[in-house]
Design an enzyme around this catalytic site. Sequence first.
Site, short mmCIF file in Angstrom:
data_model
loop_
_atom_site.label_atom_id
_atom_site.label_comp_id
_atom_site.label_asym_id
_atom_site.label_seq_id
_atom_site.Cartn_x
_atom_site.Cartn_y
_atom_site.Cartn_z
CE1 TYR A 56 3.28 -8.03 -2.73
CE2 TYR A 56 3.18 -5.63 -3.07
CZ TYR A 56 3.75 -6.81 -2.40
OH TYR A 56 4.66 -6.68 -1.21
CG ASP A 58 2.97 -10.00 0.94
OD1 ASP A 58 3.86 -10.63 0.24
OD2 ASP A 58 3.23 -9.30 1.88
CB THR A 67 1.94 5.05 -1.01
OG1 THR A 67 3.24 5.39 -0.54
CG2 THR A 67 0.90 4.77 0.06
CD1 TRP A 433 9.27 -1.26 -6.46
CD2 TRP A 433 7.94 0.71 -6.40
NE1 TRP A 433 8.26 -1.35 -5.77
CE2 TRP A 433 7.46 -0.18 -5.66
CE3 TRP A 433 7.69 1.90 -6.51
CZ2 TRP A 433 6.28 0.10 -4.80
CZ3 TRP A 433 6.44 2.43 -6.22
CH2 TRP A 433 5.85 1.60 -5.03
#
Length: 468
Positions: A56, A58, A67, A433
Amino acid sequence: MIRRIVGIETEFGITSVGGDGARSLGADEIARYFFRPVVQRWRSSNVFLENGSRLYLDVGSHPEYATAECDGLRQLVAHDRAGERIVDDLALQAEQALAAEGIDVNVYLFKNNTDSVGNSYGCHENYLLDRATQVRSIATTLLPFLVSRQLLCGAGKILPGTPAGVGLGETEEPTFCFSQRAEHMWDGVSSATTRSRPLINTRDEPHADSTRFRRMHVIVGDSNMIETTTLLKIASTRLVLEMLEAGVELRPMAVAHPVRAIREISRDLTGTRPVAMTDGTTMTALEIQREFLAAVHRYLDSGGWERDDRPDIERCVALWERVLDAVESGDHESIAADIDWAAKLRLIRQVQAKTGADLDHPRLSQIDLTYHDVRPGRGLHSVLERRGLVSRVVDDTEVERARTVAPETTRAALRGRFITAARDAERDFTVDWVHLKVSDGTLPTVALTDPFAHEDPRVDELVAALGR
């Protein structure tokens, strides 16, 4: 924990240089071209990839690569290196897109931590902890380790000279330091990230079942280029964590002023500058690290870390010892193939020996920066690697596999399977996630709350449904 999930987040510096008569583009302009193929493919500049990682943009127009969840040391090194290749491919595509529009520009990505005007961007480590482990309770022991860990895994930097008496311990003459991040840390332990930049971030964001897990977010480390430096950074920290969880007795070592100490240690390549402790005594960085290393030896000798990657751990412990011996003796050449700061210092000293250049010479500044260029054949680290002058942990085959295949021993494998299946089925989806979701709501959302679970019948059913 018998297994421990670890991940690395890397923010890359980005810039451009125009060809003859062409203007260079600002970071925000380059970033738009950089992420154009990502947006075209994923409809977003904040995406998860088939290998389980996150990519992404930032704050400050820094591409960031996180990772996938890894539970093996070699596995993590391979996925960290895969990130370099993924972002470099995007840089190449950006150059091609710019050329197609008649803009002659070379795009540069640097895996470092500071730019030319003093801004800093991070390399963050994430360690999964048991919920019963209180980060603040172990921070007192961890802080002296992290403050002095730069001897092992600093990336090295030429610190410009500044007027004496201005700020915290500045020097009139430029000096070579262990760490790039040391000058930009402003707190020991805090829930903030950018405002105060603590060594350890305590924000409770486990990205997992919060009744079972917590995540320790370490933001003090440098971005590393040499694979053995990355391996030593992660392995040494994991060992200290596991010793603390196992109740191993350590000599009380509480640093009185962590922010001042990390700067003082960074600027002292001898490792012998006294650091004030809370009990009124002083210790040097070498003494602190040798205390931790001795405890690690006792822990391993008593049966700690009996698992498949024990040889990798023993390799790291041996390197840990060699680094401390090299700092103590001043023989930095003996570790220049293994440790980033020593490799960079060797290059700088070679040029100084030939030219007599002082540390503030522009040529040495260029070496300091170009060492971190991720472009193969252009970055100095990649040149050293190609010539066999720096050590490796994994081979190119492992890195190439990590570009497209998620770790098979963590929940990243499930995320990767879902993303691949949804892409093949041409279905819009949302992933973070924890969650796997088909955007139109026709299939159930799956929550992956156990980072260790690499098999899940719910994901099998979801992938099968996408296949239909």
